[in-house]
Design a protein around this motif. Structure first.
Motif, PDB file in Angstrom:
ATOM      1  N   LYS A 259       5.381   6.285   7.478  1.00 44.15           N
ATOM      2  CA  LYS A 259       4.820   4.986   7.087  1.00 44.15           C
ATOM      3  C   LYS A 259       5.927   4.012   6.675  1.00 44.15           C
ATOM      4  CE  LYS A 259       0.182   6.055   5.348  1.00 44.15           C
ATOM      5  NZ  LYS A 259      -0.608   6.192   4.129  1.00 44.15           N
TER       6      LYS A 259
ATOM      7  N   ASP B  39       2.190   1.841  -3.338  1.00 39.62           N
ATOM      8  CA  ASP B  39       1.101   2.346  -4.171  1.00 39.62           C
ATOM      9  C   ASP B  39       0.909   3.843  -4.004  1.00 39.62           C
ATOM     10  OD1 ASP B  39       0.207   0.290  -5.625  1.00 39.62           O
ATOM     11  OD2 ASP B  39      -1.851   0.395  -4.870  1.00 39.62           O
ATOM     12  N   ASP B  40       1.018   4.287  -2.745  1.00 41.71           N
ATOM     13  CA  ASP B  40       0.880   5.717  -2.478  1.00 41.71           C
ATOM     14  C   ASP B  40       1.927   6.506  -3.251  1.00 41.71           C
ATOM     15  OD1 ASP B  40      -1.259   5.352  -0.900  1.00 41.71           O
ATOM     16  OD2 ASP B  40      -0.173   5.457   1.013  1.00 41.71           O
TER      17      ASP B  40
ATOM     18  N   SER C 290      -7.635   0.435   0.385  1.00 42.17           N
ATOM     19  CA  SER C 290      -6.600  -0.479  -0.116  1.00 42.17           C
ATOM     20  C   SER C 290      -7.048  -1.279  -1.332  1.00 42.17           C
ATOM     21  CB  SER C 290      -6.210  -1.479   0.971  1.00 42.17           C
ATOM     22  OG  SER C 290      -5.903  -0.822   2.149  1.00 42.17           O
TER      23      SER C 290
ATOM     24  N   ASN D 199       0.829  -1.211   0.000  1.00 38.20           N
ATOM     25  CA  ASN D 199       0.000   0.000   0.000  1.00 38.20           C
ATOM     26  C   ASN D 199       0.862   1.259   0.000  1.00 38.20           C
ATOM     27  OD1 ASN D 199      -2.272  -1.493   0.009  1.00 38.20           O
ATOM     28  ND2 ASN D 199      -2.691  -1.274   2.205  1.00 38.20           N
ATOM     29  N   VAL D 200       1.955   1.220   0.764  1.00 41.51           N
ATOM     30  CA  VAL D 200       2.840   2.387   0.822  1.00 41.51           C
ATOM     31  C   VAL D 200       3.429   2.647  -0.568  1.00 41.51           C
ATOM     32  CG1 VAL D 200       4.987   3.304   1.776  1.00 41.51           C
ATOM     33  CG2 VAL D 200       3.406   2.076   3.256  1.00 41.51           C
TER      34      VAL D 200
ATOM     35  N   TYR E 213       0.884   6.574  -6.854  1.00 45.09           N
ATOM     36  CA  TYR E 213      -0.259   7.467  -7.014  1.00 45.09           C
ATOM     37  C   TYR E 213       0.187   8.921  -6.997  1.00 45.09           C
ATOM     38  CZ  TYR E 213      -4.359  10.166  -5.745  1.00 45.09           C
ATOM     39  OH  TYR E 213      -5.330  11.122  -5.715  1.00 45.09           O
ATOM     40  N   GLU E 214       1.085   9.239  -6.037  1.00 48.18           N
ATOM     41  CA  GLU E 214       1.562  10.606  -5.908  1.00 48.18           C
ATOM     42  C   GLU E 214       2.322  11.038  -7.174  1.00 48.18           C
ATOM     43  OE1 GLU E 214       0.755  12.727  -3.799  1.00 48.18           O
ATOM     44  OE2 GLU E 214       2.214  14.328  -4.086  1.00 48.18           O
TER      45      GLU E 214
ATOM     46  N   PHE F  61       3.227  15.127   2.378  1.00 54.33           N
ATOM     47  CA  PHE F  61       3.380  13.799   1.783  1.00 54.33           C
ATOM     48  C   PHE F  61       4.685  13.160   2.263  1.00 54.33           C
ATOM     49  CE2 PHE F  61       5.005  10.973  -1.519  1.00 54.33           C
ATOM     50  CZ  PHE F  61       3.953  10.075  -1.607  1.00 54.33           C
TER      51      PHE F  61
ATOM     52  N   MET G 277       4.862   9.880   4.451  1.00 56.16           N
ATOM     53  CA  MET G 277       5.472   8.711   3.834  1.00 56.16           C
ATOM     54  C   MET G 277       6.669   8.233   4.630  1.00 56.16           C
ATOM     55  SD  MET G 277       4.137   7.328   1.327  1.00 56.16           S
ATOM     56  CE  MET G 277       2.571   7.606   2.002  1.00 56.16           C
TER      57      MET G 277
ATOM     58  N   HIS H 107      -2.563  17.960  -0.316  1.00 56.71           N
ATOM     59  CA  HIS H 107      -1.625  17.337  -1.237  1.00 56.71           C
ATOM     60  C   HIS H 107      -0.235  17.940  -1.175  1.00 56.71           C
ATOM     61  CE1 HIS H 107      -4.468  14.680  -2.861  1.00 56.71           C
ATOM     62  NE2 HIS H 107      -5.251  15.622  -3.349  1.00 56.71           N
TER      63      HIS H 107
END
Ligand SMILES: Nc1ncnc2c1ncn2[C@@H]1O[C@H](COP(=O)(O)OP(=O)(O)O)[C@@H](O)[C@H]1O
Ligand SMILES: [Mg+2]
Length: 560
Positions: free
Chosen positions: A94, A54-55, A544, A51-52, A58-59, A87, A91, A82
């Motif tokens: 995370k 993916d972030d 997720s 998931n991380v 995505y960013e 971020f 991040m 944003h």
């Protein structure tokens, strides 16, 4: 990106390493509860790490699409949700968190010598050997026609110079070995063949071991020859001579075509007198297609009447009364076994030891894998098929537990769902969809999926559908706790934090959203029939998500 690049790369590397560890630990977790819980933890961390990453993706995409915006909007961006600073901060937290968890788990694994300790346990579990003798105290039901066809086919080969190979195919526990025994012990067969040999192959398709065993069976004594194929070949020719023989190779798993074509076939198929045959039993159509010279005999599940007979023979064998209530519960349990003799026999035997209606009812209300005998005598046999799958195929198979029992699956949709979840790995230049098709076909070939059929639709397009035997569904549920129904969640048979894939109606979705207060780790969400109208609820549980499928809306997407 933003100085986080090192951590991100470490995480990616760790994820790859985790995949390898999971593939190795999977088999071992069966025998060791500690490994099982460790693996569960590792999987959950792997999902978080995924998931991380993916972030990040995505960013990066979001920035690309925003790069053309005006300077004033970009400045605004620094103080909104944003903001790159936010971020980066988020991040970094995370990433560090997830890396720390991974390191802790890997350390734990090294400290406890997890891998080796389980190997030791595994070695104490040798495979079971079969033999050609039929148990005379139990009756065989519903296989007379199969036996007649197979016997006739074998006897009809009398003029063939080369040895003919006939496979019997079917899922585990369907009665392939039993049918082979019926044929082996048939009077006509006995008179027709000068020499009959039974060899249980299972996992050991070793050429030397096989040749030695056949020599020993032919001479009824030990073979002390050196492990040299050429010497064994000469000895084999000598002991078989011109005798017409029948060789049963029970439970073959070997899918290495060259091992058969280049080594064993030339040795085994050019010996003996005319009309010699090899009868092979296997769960896999692929094995059959490699070895067959005659069209394989596929055996099917027993019909209702024969199923009942097999069950009743075991359930009422202790002189118990066939009381009306017990009979009606018995019928429900027979129905659960879906014509699989192994299950009918085991469940019959289990119930035969109980005489209380409540005890029968408890079994009726549970899955077959949920009682001790179901788990050890049925699931462990079916699980052998699962053990022979690659890690990739194991994931694809386990995912099928997301569908309810008796569900008709659509091949294309299934492949999309596998892809969206990242179960299918790229291989060379092969298209992922094509790879998905190969996996699907393999699952059919290996009897995990059945009733494959093409459906022609009104506008001319064709879909391929298939189903799963109920006990294969139990097996999928048994090997994964990532799929659960809403009932299992409410009855607390499954925990929402462990569940990754679900098929739920909109009402059920609201219930889940309530249960988890908007936060889930769901990766697949399937709507069985209607579409979800309440998008707010949908968004709440979809942080997720990799795959969402709503048939009527034709809305289906996969996160990058
Ligand atoms: N037609 C049948 N009637 C009664 N019992 C059966 C029948 N077929 C199989 N069985 C029993 O079911 C169990 C599994 O059968 P087996 O032949 O070992 O299956 P497979 O070789 O396909 O895995 C065995 O205990 C066997 O005695
Ligand atoms: Mg067998």
């Amino acid at each position: 990106m933003f100085g986080l690049e090192n951590d991100r790369q470490t995480l990616e590397r760790q994820l790859l390493a985790i995949e390898c560890k999971l593939a190795n630990a999977e088999e071992r977790s069966e025998t060791n509860r500690y490994v099982k819980s460790w693996m569960k933890e590792l999987k959950s961390v792997a999902y978080k790490a995924d998931n991380v990453l993916d972030d990040f993706q995505y960013e990066a995409l979001r920035r690309q699409s925003k790069s053309n915006e005006s300077t004033s909007r970009m400045v605004l961006g620094y103080i909104t949700r944003h903001s790159p600073l936010l971020f980066r901060f988020e991040m970094s937290r995370k990433l560090k968190n997830v890396l720390k968890k991974i390191n802790k788990l890997v350390e734990e694994m090294n400290r406890c010598d997890l891998e080796n300790s389980v190997n030791r346990e595994e070695r104490q579990n040798p495979w079971r050997q079969t033999h050609s003798k039929l148990d005379e105290t139990t009756k065989i039901f519903g296989r007379d026609d199969d036996k007649e066809v197979v016997v006739k086919l074998l006897l009809d080969q009398q003029d063939q110079r080369r040895v003919q190979v006939l496979p019997i195919i079917g899922m585990g526990g369907l009665g392939k070995t039993t049918l082979a025994k019926m044929v082996y012990n048939d009077q006509g067969v006995h008179q027709h063949f000068k020499l009959k040999m039974w060899h249980c192959v299972s996992d050991n398709f070793d050429v030397i071991a096989l040749l030695k065993s056949i020599i020993e069976l032919a001479v009824n004594g030990r073979c002390d020859m050196p492990d040299t194929i050429e010497l064994l070949r000469k000895q084999l020719e000598k002991v078989i001579g011109q005798n017409r023989f029948m060789l049963v190779l029970d439970d073959v798993w070997n899918e290495d075509e060259s091992k058969w074509e280049d080594v064993l076939k030339p040795l085994l198929c050019s010996i003996g007198g005319s009309g010699s045959v090899i009868l092979v039993t296997t769960r896999s159509q692929k094995v059959a297609s490699i070895m067959q010279t005659l069209r394989p005999r596929k055996i099917t599940c027993l019909n209702e009447q024969d199923s009942w007979e097999v069950f009743a023979q075991n359930a009422y064998s202790n002189g118990g009364q066939e009381e009306i209530e017990l009979t009606s519960i018995g019928r429900c349990i027979v129905n659960k076994c879906r014509g699989l003799p192994l299950a009918l026999r085991t469940m019959g035997g289990l119930l035969g030891s109980y005489q209380q209606v409540q005890e029968w009812k408890a079994i009726e209300e549970s899955n077959i894998s949920e009682n001790v005998r179901g788990k050890y005598e049925i699931m462990s046999i079916l699980k052998l098929s699962y053990k022979h799958l690659s890690y990739e195929m194991k994931q694809c198979f386990a995912f099928l537990a997301v569908f309810p029992k008796d569900y008709e699956m659509d091949k294309d949709k299934l492949i999309q769902l596998w892809m969206a979840n990242g179960f299918i790995q790229e291989k060379g230049t092969m298209d992922l969809t094509r790879k998905g098709e190969i996996i699907f076909d393999e699952l059919v070939w290996r009897s995990f999926l059945q009733d494959k059929q093409e459906c022609k639709h009104r506008y001319g397009y064709v879909t391929v559908n298939c189903k799963m035997h109920d006990l294969m569904h139990d097996l999928a549920k048994y090997v994964t706790d990532e799929c659960a129904s809403i009932e299992e969640l409410t009855q607390q048979k499954a925990l929402l934090k462990d569940v990754s894939h679900m098929q739920v109606t909109e009402t059920e979705l609201q219930l889940i959203s309530g249960l988890c207060k908007g936060r889930t780790y769901l990766r697949t969400l399937l709507s069985p029939s209607e579409y979800y109208k309440d998008y707010k609820v949908l968004l709440q549980v979809s942080a997720s998500l990799r795959a969402l499928h709503c048939p009527l809306l034709q809305l289906s997407f996969a996160r990058p």
